[in-house]
Design an enzyme around this catalytic site. Structure first.
Site, PDB file in Angstrom:
ATOM      1  N   ASP A   1       0.820  -1.209   0.000  1.00 19.27           N
ATOM      2  CA  ASP A   1       0.000   0.000   0.000  1.00 19.27           C
ATOM      3  C   ASP A   1       0.855   1.260   0.000  1.00 19.27           C
ATOM      4  OD1 ASP A   1      -2.277  -1.487  -0.003  1.00 19.27           O
ATOM      5  OD2 ASP A   1      -2.811  -1.124   2.095  1.00 19.27           O
TER       6      ASP A   1
ATOM      7  N   MET B   1      -8.679   7.892   9.086  1.00 23.66           N
ATOM      8  CA  MET B   1      -9.263   8.258   7.784  1.00 23.66           C
ATOM      9  C   MET B   1     -10.355   9.322   7.907  1.00 23.66           C
ATOM     10  SD  MET B   1      -9.421   4.441   6.086  1.00 23.66           S
ATOM     11  CE  MET B   1     -10.130   3.687   7.565  1.00 23.66           C
TER      12      MET B   1
ATOM     13  N   LYS C   1      -4.191   2.772  -2.179  1.00 23.80           N
ATOM     14  CA  LYS C   1      -4.903   2.814  -0.904  1.00 23.80           C
ATOM     15  C   LYS C   1      -4.576   4.038  -0.063  1.00 23.80           C
ATOM     16  CE  LYS C   1      -7.323  -0.937  -1.307  1.00 23.80           C
ATOM     17  NZ  LYS C   1      -8.802  -0.853  -1.381  1.00 23.80           N
TER      18      LYS C   1
END
Length: 270
Positions: A61, A195, A82
């Site tokens: 990632d 996130m 990602k």
């Protein structure tokens, strides 16, 4: 004359020998889902380090350090992306790639930032591999939600302040799939948001509406444990404005709760 660097390397080798660490062998046709930790190569586990040296296929990632990727010098590299807002492989395509590589008899490492099972979709990939009868194993990593706090001087738990820590994802804030932020606020326990940087104003407002005082300490931690690490400490009422003024962006963690105030206390500033 032996240099200090040579002496240090020798001491490290001796320490590893005393540890008597015997890594398991990564077999052809197997997939190991591994956590790279929060960023600093020093946060790698020995198991993940050993596995990277054996891999001949590495699916990694965006949040994985180039220095860590470089450990897999024998591996063919497959970049999955990602990172929020950046081009990435679709999850179904990643899973299909893992299955294909395994069926080709490759020794496959699927490397993710943090820990594979903490907001890393590792569980989804493990389930898909199980359904395809692909042998797999999970190698834990230090999750950024806890290691980033430690790296920036914020204890995740502190007697007299909290009895729990709530880890949440903030990518769906403001949508029909959002969390019940009011219920989270009512617990009075610190919240660590993954996130959530793009939705920080919504998240802060929702927690305030849930009843936490505007003066509740809050922080945004960017690129924890790396040379690019930055942190802004403010209050719940001002954290969105101050993070924007500082130009902070992902990858970042949002921390809300009394534990944030411990950073200044531990640094002798309070």
């Amino acid at each position: 004359m032996v240099s200090e660097g040579t002496k240090e390397n020798g001491r490290l080798e001796q320490a590893l020998a005393r540890l008597n660490f015997k890594p398991r062998r990564l077999e052809p046709g197997h997939v190991w889902l591994a956590g790279a930790g929060p960023g600093d190569p020093g946060c790698l586990t020995l198991e993940v380090l050993a596995a990277l040296a054996e891999a001949d296929a590495l699916v990694y990632d965006a949040l994985v350090s180039p220095d860590i990727v470089a450990v897999a010098e024998r591996a063919e590299l497959f970049y999955a992306g990602k990172r929020g807002g950046q081009p990435s492989m679709k999850q179904d395509d990643i899973t299909a790639l893992l299955v294909r590589l395994a069926r080709e008899g490759r020794r496959v490492i699927r490397l993710k930032g943090g820990d594979p099972y903490i907001f890393g979709r590792g569980g989804e990939e493990a389930l898909a591999l199980a359904r395809e009868n692909i042998p797999f194993r999970v190698l834990p990593g230090l999750t950024s939600g806890l290691s980033a706090l430690a790296a920036t001087g914020i204890p995740a738990t502190m007697r007299g302040i909290n009895k729990a820590v709530i880890l949440v994802t903030g990518h769906a804030a403001g949508t029909d799939d959002d969390l019940d932020w009011a219920a989270i606020a009512r617990t009075g326990q610190p919240v660590v948001v993954y996130m959530g940087m793009a939705n920080l104003p919504i998240i802060a407002a929702s927690i305030l509406e849930g009843g936490l005082p505007p003066s509740t300490p809050a922080a945004v931690i960017v690129a924890a444990t790396t040379p690019q690490e930055r942190i802004v400490v403010a209050t719940l009422a001002t954290i969105a404005e101050e993070a924007a003024a500082a130009g902070l962006s992902s990858p970042a963690l949002i921390v809300v709760g009394g534990i944030v105030a411990m950073r200044a206390a531990l640094a002798g500033e309070a």
